[in-house]
Design a protein around this motif. Structure first.
Motif, mmCIF file in Angstrom:
data_model
loop_
_atom_site.group_PDB
_atom_site.id
_atom_site.type_symbol
_atom_site.label_atom_id
_atom_site.label_comp_id
_atom_site.label_asym_id
_atom_site.label_seq_id
_atom_site.Cartn_x
_atom_site.Cartn_y
_atom_site.Cartn_z
ATOM 1 N N GLY A 1 21.712 53.421 25.794
ATOM 2 C CA GLY A 1 21.267 52.154 26.368
ATOM 3 C C GLY A 1 19.831 51.843 26.010
ATOM 4 N N ASP A 2 19.336 52.475 24.938
ATOM 5 C CA ASP A 2 17.959 52.230 24.516
ATOM 6 C C ASP A 2 17.854 51.474 23.200
ATOM 7 N N MET A 3 18.987 51.021 22.697
ATOM 8 C CA MET A 3 18.947 50.155 21.523
ATOM 9 C C MET A 3 20.081 49.159 21.639
ATOM 10 N N MET A 4 19.793 47.904 21.283
ATOM 11 C CA MET A 4 20.828 46.888 21.347
ATOM 12 C C MET A 4 21.938 47.230 20.366
ATOM 13 N N ALA B 1 15.334 44.343 27.055
ATOM 14 C CA ALA B 1 15.175 43.703 25.746
ATOM 15 C C ALA B 1 16.024 42.441 25.647
ATOM 16 N N LYS B 2 17.269 42.521 26.131
ATOM 17 C CA LYS B 2 18.167 41.364 26.033
ATOM 18 C C LYS B 2 17.667 40.199 26.885
ATOM 19 N N ASP B 3 17.204 40.528 28.093
ATOM 20 C CA ASP B 3 16.654 39.462 28.938
ATOM 21 C C ASP B 3 15.459 38.796 28.265
ATOM 22 N N ARG B 4 14.586 39.630 27.669
ATOM 23 C CA ARG B 4 13.389 39.072 27.033
ATOM 24 C C ARG B 4 13.746 38.202 25.832
ATOM 25 N N THR C 1 24.770 40.332 17.601
ATOM 26 C CA THR C 1 25.631 39.268 17.091
ATOM 27 C C THR C 1 25.825 38.166 18.137
ATOM 28 N N GLU C 2 25.973 38.590 19.384
ATOM 29 C CA GLU C 2 26.149 37.614 20.468
ATOM 30 C C GLU C 2 24.905 36.733 20.614
ATOM 31 N N ILE C 3 23.728 37.342 20.528
ATOM 32 C CA ILE C 3 22.485 36.591 20.694
ATOM 33 C C ILE C 3 22.277 35.607 19.545
ATOM 34 N N LEU C 4 22.479 36.065 18.316
ATOM 35 C CA LEU C 4 22.196 35.208 17.160
ATOM 36 C C LEU C 4 23.345 34.253 16.836
#
Lengths: 76, 263
Positions: B182-185, A16-19, B191-194
């Motif tokens: 490990g099946d949900m962010m 998911a993170k890669d995508r 927070t890191e992504i956004l």
């Protein structure tokens, strides 16, 4: 440690993170992940003419308004 | 002069309306004078979440068109004296009001209330433009899913473009067990992504469904989600509150590993 790392990279979260990261790179600055890689390579070539840079630690990150270049060590 | 905050997400179904209602109740609990506005024309929802659907006489379009005075359209909350709802119009569509009209409306309300919370419809069309028109601050609600994060990112960009610089993040529907597998962010992943300021994270709590069934806020109930919302409200008014351990029910080992670990 390596055992944990291997386990981590197989989780659905890592997919998911890669995508999402690939998506956002292309949507934020209108460039595809391919283009980003080319930019990254050229920036590396240019910068390494003047500075000592380790390829493995060199990283280019794009946000909505900035391009971050990491030369080495810790994250920006 | 009060603050006008828009609650938005891009994607539907992430919990904007529930978040608006609970932040409204939370701020009122903290002694603030609050009005919540539903701007989703044609798809009115905030009234039902707050349990005020039977008290509606006039709506936001009536106020804007001058069919009634502001005071006639504002519905007082069942419990909180200092909380009011300005409901949406069920029979109108997005084009019934303009961003300029909404701006004028929220400015007027901000003179009387400490907080004006605007519940934004899903999407990035006129409903969104209407909702953000008067806002000086935004809360972006997302869930730990690729689609919701992608839309949130788009919304953050649009808010920046529209000159709203004070943008905070609420991550909703966190399921601790899935994060651990490990099946949900995790909260940190999102927070890191956004890359914007985190206002709070809400666990996916059954109590929210129970509360919504009854038309009551989860914030008054003894639940983790309720506590998380109250902490968000405290952060909105400027208090420095440490982040909740969403893993409080899983005991010792769960706590050691924590859900705020990255990757």
């Amino acid at each position: 440690m390596s055992m944990f790392e291997a386990k981590k990279t197989n989780t659905s979260v890592s997919i998911a993170k890669d995508r999402i990261k690939a998506l956002l790179v292309s949507e934020r600055v209108n460039c595809t992940p391919d283009t980003l890689e080319k930019i990254q390579n050229e920036l590396y070539k240019t910068i390494s003419k003047y500075l000592e840079v380790i390829p493995e630690e060199f990283d280019v990150k794009m946000t909505r308004s900035y391009i971050y270049i990491r030369l080495m060590g810790e994250d920006s | 002069m009060g603050e006008v905050i828009v609650i938005t997400s891009g994607k539907g179904g992430v919990g904007k309306t529930t978040t608006t209602a609970n932040i409204g109740v939370g701020l009122a609990t903290l002694g603030k004078k609050v009005v919540v506005i539903d701007t989703d024309l044609g798809l009115r929802n905030l009234d039902v979440v707050m349990g005020l659907e039977n008290r509606i006489v006039y709506n936001v379009v009536d106020v804007i068109e001058g069919n009634c005075r502001m005071k006639q359209a504002l519905i007082k909350d069942k419990v909180h004296e200092n909380l009011y709802l300005l409901p949406s119009a069920q029979t109108k569509d997005k084009s019934a009001i303009s961003p300029e009209q909404v701006k004028k409306l929220t400015e007027e309300l901000a003179e009387e209330f400490d907080y004006v919370l605007v519940d934004c419809p899903a999407g990035i069309e006129q409903g969104f433009q209407n909702a953000i028109a008067g806002a000086t601050r935004a809360i972006v609600v997302t869930t730990p899913e690729v689609s919701a994060i992608r839309d949130a990112d788009r919304i953050i960009g649009l808010l920046e473009k529209n000159g709203i610089k004070n943008v905070d993040l609420v991550i909703n529907k966190i399921r601790v067990e899935m994060v651990k597998r490990g099946d949900m962010m995790s909260v940190e992943d999102v927070t890191e992504i956004l890359a914007i300021n985190l206002l709070g994270a809400i666990p996916d709590d059954e109590q929210i469904v129970v509360a919504t069934n009854q038309g009551e806020p989860v914030i008054g109930m003894d639940s983790l989600a309720g506590k998380a919302y109250l902490n968000i409200c405290k952060r909105i008014i400027g208090e420095d509150v440490s982040f909740l351990d969403l893993d409080a029910h899983t005991g010792f080992f769960g706590k050691i590993f924590g859900i705020f670990k990255s990757n």
